[in-house]
Design an enzyme around this catalytic site. Structure first.
Site, PDB file in Angstrom:
ATOM      1  N   SER A 240       0.409   9.633 -11.391  1.00 56.00           N
ATOM      2  CA  SER A 240       1.200  10.057 -10.225  1.00 56.00           C
ATOM      3  C   SER A 240       2.519  10.646 -10.712  1.00 56.00           C
ATOM      4  CB  SER A 240       1.481   8.830  -9.350  1.00 56.00           C
ATOM      5  OG  SER A 240       2.498   9.101  -8.412  1.00 56.00           O
TER       6      SER A 240
ATOM      7  N   TYR B 146       4.056  -0.192  -8.785  1.00 56.77           N
ATOM      8  CA  TYR B 146       3.255   1.043  -8.653  1.00 56.77           C
ATOM      9  C   TYR B 146       3.709   2.054  -9.704  1.00 56.77           C
ATOM     10  CZ  TYR B 146       0.992   5.148  -6.679  1.00 56.77           C
ATOM     11  OH  TYR B 146       0.216   6.276  -6.524  1.00 56.77           O
TER      12      TYR B 146
HETATM   13  N1  LIG Z   1      -1.954   9.888  -1.950  1.00 54.86           N
HETATM   14  C1  LIG Z   1      -0.966  10.167  -2.788  1.00 54.86           C
HETATM   15  O1  LIG Z   1       0.091  10.680  -2.400  1.00 54.86           O
HETATM   16  C2  LIG Z   1      -1.121   9.879  -4.257  1.00 54.86           C
HETATM   17  C3  LIG Z   1      -0.179  10.442  -5.129  1.00 54.86           C
HETATM   18  C4  LIG Z   1      -0.304  10.188  -6.480  1.00 54.86           C
HETATM   19  C5  LIG Z   1      -1.346   9.419  -6.955  1.00 54.86           C
HETATM   20  N2  LIG Z   1      -2.243   8.884  -6.082  1.00 54.86           N
HETATM   21  C6  LIG Z   1      -3.309   8.065  -6.639  1.00 54.86           C
HETATM   22  O2  LIG Z   1      -4.552   8.616  -6.274  1.00 54.86           O
HETATM   23  C7  LIG Z   1      -5.540   7.588  -6.241  1.00 54.86           C
HETATM   24  C8  LIG Z   1      -6.284   7.667  -4.918  1.00 54.86           C
HETATM   25  O3  LIG Z   1      -5.361   7.393  -3.883  1.00 54.86           O
HETATM   26  P1  LIG Z   1      -5.537   7.921  -2.398  1.00 54.86           P
HETATM   27  O4  LIG Z   1      -4.249   8.451  -1.969  1.00 54.86           O
HETATM   28  O5  LIG Z   1      -6.758   8.731  -2.275  1.00 54.86           O
HETATM   29  O6  LIG Z   1      -5.705   6.509  -1.662  1.00 54.86           O
HETATM   30  P2  LIG Z   1      -6.836   5.913  -0.698  1.00 54.86           P
HETATM   31  O7  LIG Z   1      -7.229   6.925   0.309  1.00 54.86           O
HETATM   32  O8  LIG Z   1      -6.312   4.606  -0.255  1.00 54.86           O
HETATM   33  O9  LIG Z   1      -8.077   5.708  -1.675  1.00 54.86           O
HETATM   34  C9  LIG Z   1      -8.037   4.750  -2.680  1.00 54.86           C
HETATM   35  C10 LIG Z   1      -9.436   4.592  -3.216  1.00 54.86           C
HETATM   36  O10 LIG Z   1      -9.403   3.612  -4.263  1.00 54.86           O
HETATM   37  C11 LIG Z   1     -10.382   2.632  -3.971  1.00 54.86           C
HETATM   38  N3  LIG Z   1      -9.986   1.325  -4.483  1.00 54.86           N
HETATM   39  C12 LIG Z   1      -8.829   0.667  -4.326  1.00 54.86           C
HETATM   40  N4  LIG Z   1      -8.857  -0.516  -4.937  1.00 54.86           N
HETATM   41  C13 LIG Z   1     -10.089  -0.621  -5.490  1.00 54.86           C
HETATM   42  C14 LIG Z   1     -10.727  -1.607  -6.231  1.00 54.86           C
HETATM   43  N5  LIG Z   1     -10.131  -2.774  -6.554  1.00 54.86           N
HETATM   44  N6  LIG Z   1     -11.994  -1.380  -6.660  1.00 54.86           N
HETATM   45  C15 LIG Z   1     -12.629  -0.223  -6.344  1.00 54.86           C
HETATM   46  N7  LIG Z   1     -12.063   0.755  -5.630  1.00 54.86           N
HETATM   47  C16 LIG Z   1     -10.815   0.548  -5.198  1.00 54.86           C
HETATM   48  C17 LIG Z   1     -10.481   2.595  -2.465  1.00 54.86           C
HETATM   49  O11 LIG Z   1     -11.720   2.010  -2.106  1.00 54.86           O
HETATM   50  P3  LIG Z   1     -11.927   1.298  -0.660  1.00 54.86           P
HETATM   51  O12 LIG Z   1     -11.166   2.132   0.326  1.00 54.86           O
HETATM   52  O13 LIG Z   1     -13.395   1.357  -0.499  1.00 54.86           O
HETATM   53  O14 LIG Z   1     -11.370  -0.075  -0.800  1.00 54.86           O
HETATM   54  C18 LIG Z   1     -10.405   4.081  -2.161  1.00 54.86           C
HETATM   55  O15 LIG Z   1     -11.665   4.686  -2.337  1.00 54.86           O
HETATM   56  C19 LIG Z   1      -4.792   6.275  -6.458  1.00 54.86           C
HETATM   57  O16 LIG Z   1      -4.905   5.898  -7.802  1.00 54.86           O
HETATM   58  C20 LIG Z   1      -3.350   6.644  -6.124  1.00 54.86           C
HETATM   59  O17 LIG Z   1      -2.424   5.813  -6.768  1.00 54.86           O
HETATM   60  C21 LIG Z   1      -2.164   9.095  -4.745  1.00 54.86           C
END
Ligand SMILES: NC(=O)c1ccc[n+]([C@@H]2O[C@H](COP(=O)([O-])OP(=O)(O)OC[C@H]3O[C@@H](n4cnc5c(N)ncnc54)[C@H](OP(=O)(O)O)[C@@H]3O)[C@@H](O)[C@H]2O)c1
Length: 265
Positions: free
Chosen positions: A146, A159
């Site tokens: 990130s 985080y």
């Molecule tokens: N959105 C942003 O602005 C942003 C920015 C930078 C980085 N990121 C990173 O991008 C990645 C995806 O985030 P997102 O924004 O797409 O969030 P999200 O919509 O909440 O998706 C997170 C995903 O991770 C899965 N997950 C969480 N904990 C888990 C576990 N213990 N075992 C297996 N799967 C797990 C969730 O599965 P379930 O829903 O099925 O539990 C979901 O599929 C993360 O690593 C986040 O830190 C996001």
């Protein structure tokens, strides 16, 4: 990697992982997708299958090292995995006061151990086989970090630390594995519109749709970019903040809004 045929994505049941799965789904591609929510994962499996992809969708917690290793070995035994995207992650911060021990450990375990539980068996599988590709490459591993990895922001200490840990790990692994035919890429997005950011109660500059982010990531992985950081103005801003003396940036960072404590799932 130019044309990955077997792609494994963790955290594909929502947000960026879901958008990546849909982006990669096509008739000659095999997608191995994981998440925790069976219903959402099934909906995405059907969406990707309708685009012609072959699918293996599994409910697996990334913190379960044995289950992750078994799943990755099982997929690898069916067909060599070209691309692994260690994407699953959670977010939480200090919006409700200092982080509890439970919250901090949960974020650390999922975001760091979960990535290791994905990357280590994938590297083992890729190293164990000869490349069948004309470019001699064995495979590619992308790690979801990130822009929050470049500076410790008071609104989300664990985080930021977790994302810094996996970014540094990925950058080092990139150097280590290059001559063994494995490319490693680190993805550092800014704010992306997903359920993870939907809980943020503050304005998110340059908020980007997950579909657009997925297209950017796919393009950059194809070009084997070591660090995939975007949007660029936000990347330059965090690099500037990180480069300035701490005594200048601390007062400003202290008043920034904080992530919700309950944002971690
Ligand atoms: N959105 C942003 O602005 C942003 C920015 C930078 C980085 N990121 C990173 O991008 C990645 C995806 O985030 P997102 O924004 O797409 O969030 P999200 O919509 O909440 O998706 C997170 C995903 O991770 C899965 N997950 C969480 N904990 C888990 C576990 N213990 N075992 C297996 N799967 C797990 C969730 O599965 P379930 O829903 O099925 O539990 C979901 O599929 C993360 O690593 C986040 O830190 C996001």
């Amino acid at each position: 990697m130019r044309d990955p045929k077997t792609i494994l994505i963790t955290g594909a049941s929502s947000g960026i992982g879901e958008a990546l799965a849909v982006e990669y789904a096509k008739h000659d591609v095999f997608l191995a997708l994981s998440g925790r929510d069976a219903e959402r994962l099934e909906a995405i499996r059907i969406r990707c299958r309708n685009k012609g992809a072959m699918l293996d969708a599994r409910v697996i917690d990334v913190t379960d090292a044995a289950a992750m290793a078994a799943w990755i070995a099982e997929i690898e035994a069916q067909r060599p995995i070209d691309l692994v995207i260690a994407n699953a992650g959670v977010s939480a911060g200090t919006g409700g006061g200092p982080e509890s021990e439970a919250q901090a450990r949960n974020v650390r375990t999922i975001n760091v151990e979960g990535v290791m539980n994905t990357v280590l068996p994938a590297v083992e599988a890729m190293l164990a086989r000869e490349s069948k590709r004309t470019d001699g490459k064995r495979g590619q591993i992308a790690i979801m970090s990130s822009l929050a990895s470049f500076r410790g922001f008071p609104g989300a200490p664990t985080y930021c630390a977790s994302k810094a840990a996996v970014r540094i790990y990925g950058e080092a692994m990139r150097g280590e594995l290059h001559h063994r035919g494995i490319e490693v890429n680190v993805i550092c997005p800014g704010y992306i519109r997903t359920p993870l950011t939907a809980r943020n109660k503050f304005p998110m500059p340059m908020l980007m749709d997950a579909d657009r982010a997925a297209r950017k990531i796919k393009r950059a992985l194809r070009r084997n970019r070591g660090r995939i950081a975007f949007p660029l103005p936000m990347y330059f801003l965090v690099r500037l903040i990180a480069g300035l003396p701490v005594r200048l940036t601390d007062p400003m960072l202290r008043i920034l809004p904080k992530k919700d404590a309950a944002a971690g799932k």
